[in-house]
Design a protein around this motif. Structure first.
Motif, PDB file in Angstrom:
ATOM      1  N   ALA A  36       0.837  -1.199   0.000  1.00  0.00           N
ATOM      2  CA  ALA A  36       0.000   0.000   0.000  1.00  0.00           C
ATOM      3  C   ALA A  36       0.874   1.253   0.000  1.00  0.00           C
ATOM      4  O   ALA A  36       0.652   2.179  -0.789  1.00  0.00           O
ATOM      5  N   ARG A  37       1.881   1.276   0.855  1.00  0.00           N
ATOM      6  CA  ARG A  37       2.794   2.425   0.926  1.00  0.00           C
ATOM      7  C   ARG A  37       3.503   2.629  -0.413  1.00  0.00           C
ATOM      8  O   ARG A  37       3.634   3.746  -0.904  1.00  0.00           O
ATOM      9  N   GLU A  38       3.959   1.519  -1.022  1.00  0.00           N
ATOM     10  CA  GLU A  38       4.637   1.593  -2.313  1.00  0.00           C
ATOM     11  C   GLU A  38       3.728   2.218  -3.373  1.00  0.00           C
ATOM     12  O   GLU A  38       4.180   3.035  -4.183  1.00  0.00           O
ATOM     13  N   CYS A  39       2.468   1.857  -3.359  1.00  0.00           N
ATOM     14  CA  CYS A  39       1.536   2.386  -4.354  1.00  0.00           C
ATOM     15  C   CYS A  39       1.324   3.888  -4.174  1.00  0.00           C
ATOM     16  O   CYS A  39       1.253   4.631  -5.159  1.00  0.00           O
ATOM     17  N   PHE A  40       1.230   4.337  -2.941  1.00  0.00           N
ATOM     18  CA  PHE A  40       1.130   5.779  -2.695  1.00  0.00           C
ATOM     19  C   PHE A  40       2.388   6.491  -3.184  1.00  0.00           C
ATOM     20  O   PHE A  40       2.315   7.493  -3.885  1.00  0.00           O
ATOM     21  N   ASP A  41       3.539   5.963  -2.799  1.00  0.00           N
ATOM     22  CA  ASP A  41       4.810   6.628  -3.110  1.00  0.00           C
ATOM     23  C   ASP A  41       5.156   6.584  -4.600  1.00  0.00           C
ATOM     24  O   ASP A  41       5.574   7.583  -5.175  1.00  0.00           O
ATOM     25  N   ARG A  42       4.986   5.438  -5.206  1.00  0.00           N
ATOM     26  CA  ARG A  42       5.427   5.250  -6.585  1.00  0.00           C
ATOM     27  C   ARG A  42       4.463   5.832  -7.619  1.00  0.00           C
ATOM     28  O   ARG A  42       4.890   6.364  -8.649  1.00  0.00           O
ATOM     29  N   TYR A  43       3.159   5.734  -7.343  1.00  0.00           N
ATOM     30  CA  TYR A  43       2.179   6.140  -8.344  1.00  0.00           C
ATOM     31  C   TYR A  43       1.433   7.419  -7.964  1.00  0.00           C
ATOM     32  O   TYR A  43       0.693   7.959  -8.781  1.00  0.00           O
ATOM     33  N   GLY A  44       1.595   7.877  -6.727  1.00  0.00           N
ATOM     34  CA  GLY A  44       1.002   9.137  -6.313  1.00  0.00           C
ATOM     35  C   GLY A  44      -0.500   9.128  -6.145  1.00  0.00           C
ATOM     36  O   GLY A  44      -1.125  10.185  -6.109  1.00  0.00           O
ATOM     37  N   VAL A  45      -1.086   7.960  -6.040  1.00  0.00           N
ATOM     38  CA  VAL A  45      -2.542   7.876  -5.914  1.00  0.00           C
ATOM     39  C   VAL A  45      -3.019   8.549  -4.636  1.00  0.00           C
ATOM     40  O   VAL A  45      -2.273   8.724  -3.671  1.00  0.00           O
ATOM     41  N   ASP A  46      -4.289   8.919  -4.651  1.00  0.00           N
ATOM     42  CA  ASP A  46      -4.893   9.558  -3.484  1.00  0.00           C
ATOM     43  C   ASP A  46      -5.388   8.535  -2.470  1.00  0.00           C
ATOM     44  O   ASP A  46      -5.525   8.846  -1.291  1.00  0.00           O
ATOM     45  N   ALA A  47      -5.664   7.334  -2.941  1.00  0.00           N
ATOM     46  CA  ALA A  47      -6.135   6.258  -2.063  1.00  0.00           C
ATOM     47  C   ALA A  47      -5.863   4.921  -2.760  1.00  0.00           C
ATOM     48  O   ALA A  47      -5.640   4.875  -3.968  1.00  0.00           O
ATOM     49  N   VAL A  48      -5.867   3.869  -1.960  1.00  0.00           N
ATOM     50  CA  VAL A  48      -5.791   2.519  -2.513  1.00  0.00           C
ATOM     51  C   VAL A  48      -7.008   1.748  -2.050  1.00  0.00           C
ATOM     52  O   VAL A  48      -7.524   1.968  -0.951  1.00  0.00           O
ATOM     53  N   MET A  49      -7.475   0.861  -2.907  1.00  0.00           N
ATOM     54  CA  MET A  49      -8.554  -0.045  -2.559  1.00  0.00           C
ATOM     55  C   MET A  49      -7.952  -1.409  -2.279  1.00  0.00           C
ATOM     56  O   MET A  49      -7.028  -1.827  -2.976  1.00  0.00           O
ATOM     57  N   ILE A  50      -8.472  -2.058  -1.292  1.00  0.00           N
ATOM     58  CA  ILE A  50      -8.031  -3.411  -0.968  1.00  0.00           C
ATOM     59  C   ILE A  50      -9.237  -4.321  -1.122  1.00  0.00           C
ATOM     60  O   ILE A  50     -10.256  -4.118  -0.472  1.00  0.00           O
ATOM     61  N   GLY A  51      -9.106  -5.284  -1.999  1.00  0.00           N
ATOM     62  CA  GLY A  51     -10.197  -6.211  -2.255  1.00  0.00           C
ATOM     63  C   GLY A  51      -9.835  -7.607  -1.791  1.00  0.00           C
ATOM     64  O   GLY A  51      -9.973  -7.955  -0.621  1.00  0.00           O
ATOM     65  N   ARG A  52      -9.296  -8.408  -2.735  1.00  0.00           N
ATOM     66  CA  ARG A  52      -8.965  -9.797  -2.418  1.00  0.00           C
ATOM     67  C   ARG A  52      -7.966  -9.912  -1.269  1.00  0.00           C
ATOM     68  O   ARG A  52      -7.942 -10.913  -0.572  1.00  0.00           O
TER      69      ARG A  52
END
Length: 158
Positions: A36-52
């Motif tokens: 999750a942290r990597e996705c924020f840092d690398r892609y700059g997204v505002d939020a992440v969704m967690i499904g599976r």
């Protein structure tokens, strides 16, 4: 169908487009707090969704929140704590669906993949019994027997 890895490059491109004025939420293969942290840092997204990543492990949201806030992983939860959460999940499914059997059936996929029981020798017959249980009394009886199956020195972690 759930094969390969999620490609976040397009999500990152959309987020980094200067014309983009809405929050961008990324989704796919977020199964750990570190990811999750990597996705924020690398892609700059505002939020992440967690499904599976939450199937069989509903406490992942607490783990991610803690990690994002502190940069540290939470201490591994005890097996009993995890079992209590799994049971609470079953109870809430029953409440939500308004029917004991439907709630149990809805919870089966979570029971099938939860890491709580990972590493327990000869667990397959117990897992099958859990997945075939028809009543809450039967299911919780099986689940409650699990800690007794585990050597007290075994530390069950994800």
């Amino acid at each position: 169908m759930y094969t390969g890895e999620a490609d976040w490059t397009l999500i990152g491109e959309v987020k980094n487009n200067p014309r983009m004025r809405i929050p961008i939420i990324g989704n796919g293969d977020v199964t750990t707090p570190e990811r999750a942290r990597e996705c924020f840092d690398r892609y700059g997204v505002d939020a992440v969704m967690i499904g599976r990543g939450s199937i069989g492990r509903p406490w992942i949201f607490e783990e991610v929140k803690h990690y994002l806030k502190t940069g540290e992983c939470v201490e591994p939860y005890s097996m009993q704590w995890q079992i209590d959460i799994i049971k609470e999940h079953v109870l809430r499914s029953i409440e939500w669906l308004g029917d004991e059997r439907k709630g149990i059936v809805h919870s089966r996929r979570h029971l099938a993949v939860t890491p709580v029981f990972k590493g327990i020798d000869h667990f397959k017959p117990t897992r099958i019994a859990m997945l075939r249980a028809e009543t809450l009394e039967e299911l919780f009886g099986i689940i409650d027997s699990v800690p007794g199956m585990v050597n007290s020195e075994l530390r069950v972690e994800d």
